[in-house]
Enzyme design. Structure first.
Site: not given
Ligand code: UD1
Length: 416
Positions: A22-23, A93, A117, A305
């Site tokens: 999925k990701n 998202r 979320d 996850d």
């Molecule tokens: C993706 C995955 C999710 C997984 C996560 C971490 C998808 C669709 N989702 O989510 O299943 O749990 O990676 O492996 O691929 N953060 C910030 N600012 C930003 C971006 C992120 O502060 O601009 C923080 C987030 O709040 C979180 C951390 O960074 O605490 C990690 O987030 P991130 O790796 O970006 O997760 P996603 O890409 O949203």
């Protein structure tokens, strides 16, 4: 039919085919905005998040058609409306990853601001900063971010945290930027390497994807291609959790053991035996697992996850385990549901202390999100009586034929 009913089961035995990730597929779908033409993705999981991304691409002007066994054909030839509406971003998202490709290809992107979320606040500041460094400018009004750029220009981007989404947005923007971009402290997840191999096939010049430093030499134009989606390590982990909890022996075809090294080591500490096969993974679990401590970390650490699955496993393991969450502040909501099933879990800040019990007690519970929902179902495999997991539509967002696959290995699970 949004409930899953589970009865105590096991030992499990048989074979489960693991679907595409999925990701990864969601990002590959977004990346098709980078060039017109006809794309064919294979090993696409039949999950509702793919439908949702398909709707988003459709609303932008693409044609998205399911084809054959797990294929998806995406086509566009006449430009796109570079916009992601609120109702789709709110539902999923991950929609925000269209921003990088749209601004790179069309010089403009209008994307609804995602809200919080169940994992707590999930800001997108790093996504925006990375695109800004490449030359995009932003305005926010009426709940939308509007990004604009002439041609993006390559630069050095130092991410303050290896965010998966920010790395992907930056990478997809950089491939069409003028000159060289270096993304430092990049996320290293296998899904990023998959995205990079898709982009490379399209004509992008990328070095180092899958490591902390990704170097991109921008090109003027990309073209549509075919690509097979990498297997879903989180789906594979879910079936490992099922056999860990219920006991037994299973084979997962299509799974990639090399994408799950740290998890496999942890499950080994808990008493499971797991080894790669020619085409996947073989796993065996004793009658009851042993407790251990786990911390979630960016890849190659234990993925956040996997955490609800590990907590569910520890809930009936022998001993006390501590699970520490290092990525998302609010990712413990399902713990209250496990406690309703008789688990002995205390949370303190980002730690959960889990004292294993011999078996859980079936109860009505609610899935708060995709992975936690799956964790509640597998927890039910070692619960006396009936566990009814409501909110199964969350599970459908990320799992194809979840109930059917569990039934195929002998689990007593029904949709109801
Ligand atoms: C993706 C995955 C999710 C997984 C996560 C971490 C998808 C669709 N989702 O989510 O299943 O749990 O990676 O492996 O691929 N953060 C910030 N600012 C930003 C971006 C992120 O502060 O601009 C923080 C987030 O709040 C979180 C951390 O960074 O605490 C990690 O987030 P991130 O790796 O970006 O997760 P996603 O890409 O949203």
């Amino acid at each position: 039919m949004d409930r899953i009913i589970v009865h105590r089961s096991g030992p499990l035995s048989g074979t489960v085919p693991i679907a595409g990730a999925k990701n990864s597929v969601l990002k590959l779908m977004a990346a098709t905005a980078l060039a017109e033409g006809r794309y064919e993705l294979t090993n696409v999981p039949r999950i509702t998040d793919v439908d949702c991304m398909g709707e988003l691409l459709g609303s932008m002007g693409m044609t998205v058609t399911a084809s054959g066994d797990h294929g998806l054909v995406i086509e566009h030839h006449d430009g796109l409306v570079p916009e992601a509406p609120y109702e789709l971003v709110e539902r999923m998202r991950a929609s925000i990853v269209v921003m990088g490709p749209l601004v790179a290809r069309y010089g403009r992107a209008r994307v609804a601001l995602p809200g919080g979320d169940d994992f707590g606040p999930r800001p997108i500041d790093m996504h925006l900063r990375a695109l800004e460094q490449l030359g995009a400018t932003f305005e926010t009004a009426h709940g939308y971010i509007e990004a604009r750029a002439e041609r993006l220009v390559g630069t050095r981007i130092l991410l303050e945290f290896p965010s998966v989404g920010a790395t992907e947005n930056a990478l997809m923007a950089a491939v069409l930027a003028k000159g060289t971009t270096v993304i430092d402290n990049a996320a290293r997840e296998p899904e990023i390497a998959d995205l990079a191999s898709f982009l490379t096939r399209m004509g992008a010049q990328i070095l180092g994807a899958g490591s902390s430093t990704i170097e991109v030499e921008g090109v003027d134009e990309l073209s549509a291609v075919e690509h097979r989606v990498v297997p879903d390590r989180i789906e594979a982990a879910t079936f490992l959790a099922a056999v860990g909890i219920a006991g037994g022996e299973i084979t997962l075809t299509g799974a990639r053991a090399d994408h799950m090294d740290m998890l496999i080591a942890k499950l080994g500490e808990m008493g499971m035996r797991i080894s790669p096969t020619a085409d996947g993974l073989w796993a065996m679990a004793p009658g009851r697992l042993l407790a251990t401590d786990v911390s979630t970390l960016p890849y190659p650490g234990v993925a956040t996850d996997y955490k609800p699955l590990l907590v569910a496993m520890l809930a009936t393991a022998d001993g006390v385990g501590i699970v520490t969450e290092n990525l998302f502040s609010g990712r413990f909501r399902y713990v209250d549901e496990l406690v309703r099933m008789g688990a002995d879990i205390r949370t303190e800040g980002h730690h959960a202390v889990i004292r294993g019990v011999e078996q859980l007690s079936g109860a009505p519970v609610r899935a708060p999100d995709i992975r936690a929902g799956a964790a509640l179902v597998v927890a039910g495999l070692r619960a006396e009586g009936e566990t009814v997991v409501a909110g199964a539509d969350h599970i459908d967002r990320g799992y194809e034929l979840f109930v059917e696959k569990l039934r195929a290995i002998g689990a007593s699970v029904d949709r109801g």
